[in-house]
Design an enzyme around this catalytic site. Structure first.
Site, short mmCIF file in Angstrom:
data_model
loop_
_atom_site.label_atom_id
_atom_site.label_comp_id
_atom_site.label_asym_id
_atom_site.label_seq_id
_atom_site.Cartn_x
_atom_site.Cartn_y
_atom_site.Cartn_z
N LYS A 1 0.83 -1.21 0.00
CA LYS A 1 0.00 0.00 0.00
C LYS A 1 0.86 1.26 0.00
O LYS A 1 0.53 2.24 -0.65
CB LYS A 1 -0.95 0.01 1.20
CG LYS A 1 -2.10 -0.97 1.04
CD LYS A 1 -3.13 -0.76 2.12
CE LYS A 1 -4.28 -1.74 1.99
NZ LYS A 1 -5.22 -1.68 3.11
N LYS B 1 -4.78 -9.76 -6.69
CA LYS B 1 -6.00 -9.95 -5.88
C LYS B 1 -7.10 -8.98 -6.31
O LYS B 1 -6.82 -7.81 -6.57
CB LYS B 1 -5.63 -9.69 -4.42
CG LYS B 1 -6.72 -9.94 -3.43
CD LYS B 1 -6.35 -9.39 -2.06
CE LYS B 1 -6.55 -7.90 -1.95
NZ LYS B 1 -6.48 -7.33 -0.60
N LYS C 1 -11.21 -3.81 -3.71
CA LYS C 1 -12.21 -2.75 -3.83
C LYS C 1 -11.56 -1.39 -4.04
O LYS C 1 -12.23 -0.45 -4.44
CB LYS C 1 -13.18 -2.76 -2.64
CG LYS C 1 -12.56 -2.63 -1.26
CD LYS C 1 -13.65 -2.55 -0.22
CE LYS C 1 -13.36 -3.33 1.04
NZ LYS C 1 -12.14 -3.01 1.77
P1 TYM Z 1 -10.61 -5.63 3.66
O1 TYM Z 1 -11.59 -4.54 3.92
O2 TYM Z 1 -9.53 -5.39 2.69
O3 TYM Z 1 -11.36 -6.94 3.20
C1 TYM Z 1 -12.44 -7.48 3.93
C2 TYM Z 1 -12.45 -8.98 3.90
O4 TYM Z 1 -12.54 -9.46 2.56
C3 TYM Z 1 -11.46 -10.36 2.30
N1 TYM Z 1 -11.04 -10.16 0.90
C4 TYM Z 1 -10.94 -11.14 0.00
N2 TYM Z 1 -11.15 -12.46 0.09
C5 TYM Z 1 -10.94 -13.20 -1.02
N3 TYM Z 1 -10.54 -12.66 -2.21
C6 TYM Z 1 -10.32 -11.34 -2.34
N4 TYM Z 1 -9.93 -10.82 -3.50
C7 TYM Z 1 -10.51 -10.52 -1.20
N5 TYM Z 1 -10.39 -9.18 -0.97
C8 TYM Z 1 -10.71 -8.99 0.33
C9 TYM Z 1 -10.36 -9.96 3.26
O5 TYM Z 1 -9.47 -11.02 3.49
C10 TYM Z 1 -11.16 -9.60 4.48
O6 TYM Z 1 -11.51 -10.75 5.21
N6 TYM Z 1 -7.59 -5.46 7.60
C11 TYM Z 1 -8.88 -5.92 7.15
C12 TYM Z 1 -10.05 -5.36 7.93
C13 TYM Z 1 -10.01 -5.59 9.40
C14 TYM Z 1 -10.24 -6.80 10.08
C15 TYM Z 1 -10.18 -6.49 11.46
C16 TYM Z 1 -10.48 -8.10 9.65
C17 TYM Z 1 -9.81 -4.63 10.36
N7 TYM Z 1 -9.91 -5.17 11.59
C18 TYM Z 1 -10.34 -7.47 12.44
C19 TYM Z 1 -10.65 -9.09 10.65
C20 TYM Z 1 -10.58 -8.76 12.01
C21 TYM Z 1 -9.05 -5.49 5.69
O7 TYM Z 1 -8.45 -4.58 5.23
O8 TYM Z 1 -10.01 -6.15 5.04
#
Ligand code: TYM
Length: 339
Positions: free
Chosen positions: A116, A200, A203
């Protein structure tokens, strides 16, 4: 099942960009599938979304959108605690206390930070982007979550959380924190970009044909899938060959959404005339998956007052768990008790 027998889980999604079928397949779908077995906390992690450049005029609406999508995807807001991270000051406070217990080197080697940071303009990388995993650890540890259902890209952050919790427990000589386990789906743990199947699906990627969004109209979703990058072959088989990553990605999406075995899927497509047939079927299953989600989303967002009430009530439920944990951490660290 009583709450004490159910496993405590927590997970979250950032309200940045539009939620994609990657977020659904990798995360939300599992949350919904197992909601009867879990004592679950799902937050919209708005404090994480401000670690990179963002539009402050859109953040509140995006936060509501993600909360409404959790419910529209099938999470029952009366059986799962759905809340907004910043509505509890406990998350940021625990993050600071943990920051003082985190070796700098642990943060600097996080691959998501490096990726990032490389995408940000020189000089505009915030300190928050570096300390991001600590806030994520705070989200998880505040609730004593035993299980964290996420996509594969979050695995390193989960390992970081486990290491940090163990280090803290060891340093202060008490079992203040529960050590969480990641739960990563077997199919669809890493959905790849439709326009670039070696990266990957994300969003925050803005190119037009990269991702199907949960709120895409059926025609748009179909168009994106029909344009997905594949290769010059014809055989429809699962494969680890990077040259065939596009077809493999479509097959993974199909597998995750139909629940069929790889063998059954390959047999089903053995008589297909080419990748066009695969794309058409993937588009149909994606559209059929999204249809009820979008209908429910429209109903829910026709009354924002009700959604806001629900978020407020659920923040109170979350606080009832988070506050005692924070208190235990303050005590363990030797901070003077608030009178
Ligand atoms: P974020 O917002 O990027 O994504 C949310 C969830 O979606 C999953 N994900 C995917 N799974 C499969 N294929 C993909 N292309 C894909 N893109 C996203 C992510 O693995 C995630 O589960 N750091 C985290 C948010 C967070 C969090 C937490 C998660 C903050 N605090 C505590 C769990 C527990 C994040 O940026 O997810």
């Amino acid at each position: 099942m009583t709450d004490s027998k159910r496993k405590r889980v927590l997970s979250g999604i950032q309200p940045s960009g539009n939620l994609t079928i990657g977020n659904y397949i990798g995360a939300i779908r599992q949350w919904v599938q197992y909601q009867d077995q879990f004592d679950a906390y799902y937050c919209v992690v708005d404090l994480h979304a401000i670690t990179v450049d963002y539009d402050q005029t859109a953040l509140a609406a995006k936060t509501r959108e993600v909360a409404a999508l959790y419910i529209a995807c099938g999470l029952d807001p009366h059986r799962n605690v759905i809340f907004v991270q910043s509505h509890l000051t406990e998350h940021a406070e625990l993050a600071w206390l943990l920051t003082c217990n985190t070796p700098l080197g642990w943060l600097q080697r996080m691959t998501q930070f490096k990726d990032k940071a490389a995408k940000q303009e020189e000089g505009s990388v915030s300190a928050g982007l570096l300390t991001y995993p600590i806030l994520m650890a705070a989200d998880i540890l505040l609730y004593h979550a035993e299980v964290v259902p996420v996509g594969e890209d979050q695995k390193q952050h989960l390992e970081f959380t486990r290491d940090l919790a163990q280090r803290f427990n060891h340093r202060f000589g008490q079992e203040v924190f529960t050590i969480p386990e990641p739960m990563i789906p077997l199919a669809g743990a890493r959905v790849m970009g439709l326009d670039n199947p070696t990266a990957k699906m994300s969003k925050s990627e803005t190119s037009q044909y990269h991702a199907v969004y949960l709120l895409d109209e059926p025609d748009m979703a179909r168009k994106k899938i029909m344009r997905a990058v594949t290769d010059s072959g014809r055989e429809i088989r699962f494969s680890d060959d990077p040259e065939r990553a596009g077809v493999n990605n479509l097959l993974n999406i199909y597998q995750a959404l139909t629940g069929q075995s790889r063998e059954a899927i390959e047999a089903h497509f053995a008589t297909a005339r080419g990748y066009g047939d695969l794309k058409k079927e993937v588009a149909e299953i994606v559209i059929e998956t999204l249809r009820p989600i979008q209908e429910r989303y429209r109903e829910l967002t026709s009354d924002m007052g009700e959604l806001d009430n629900l978020l407020r009530q659920n923040a109170d439920k979350a606080r009832a768990v988070a506050q005692p944990t924070l208190q235990a951490v303050r005590e363990a660290m030797g901070l003077l008790k608030k009178s």
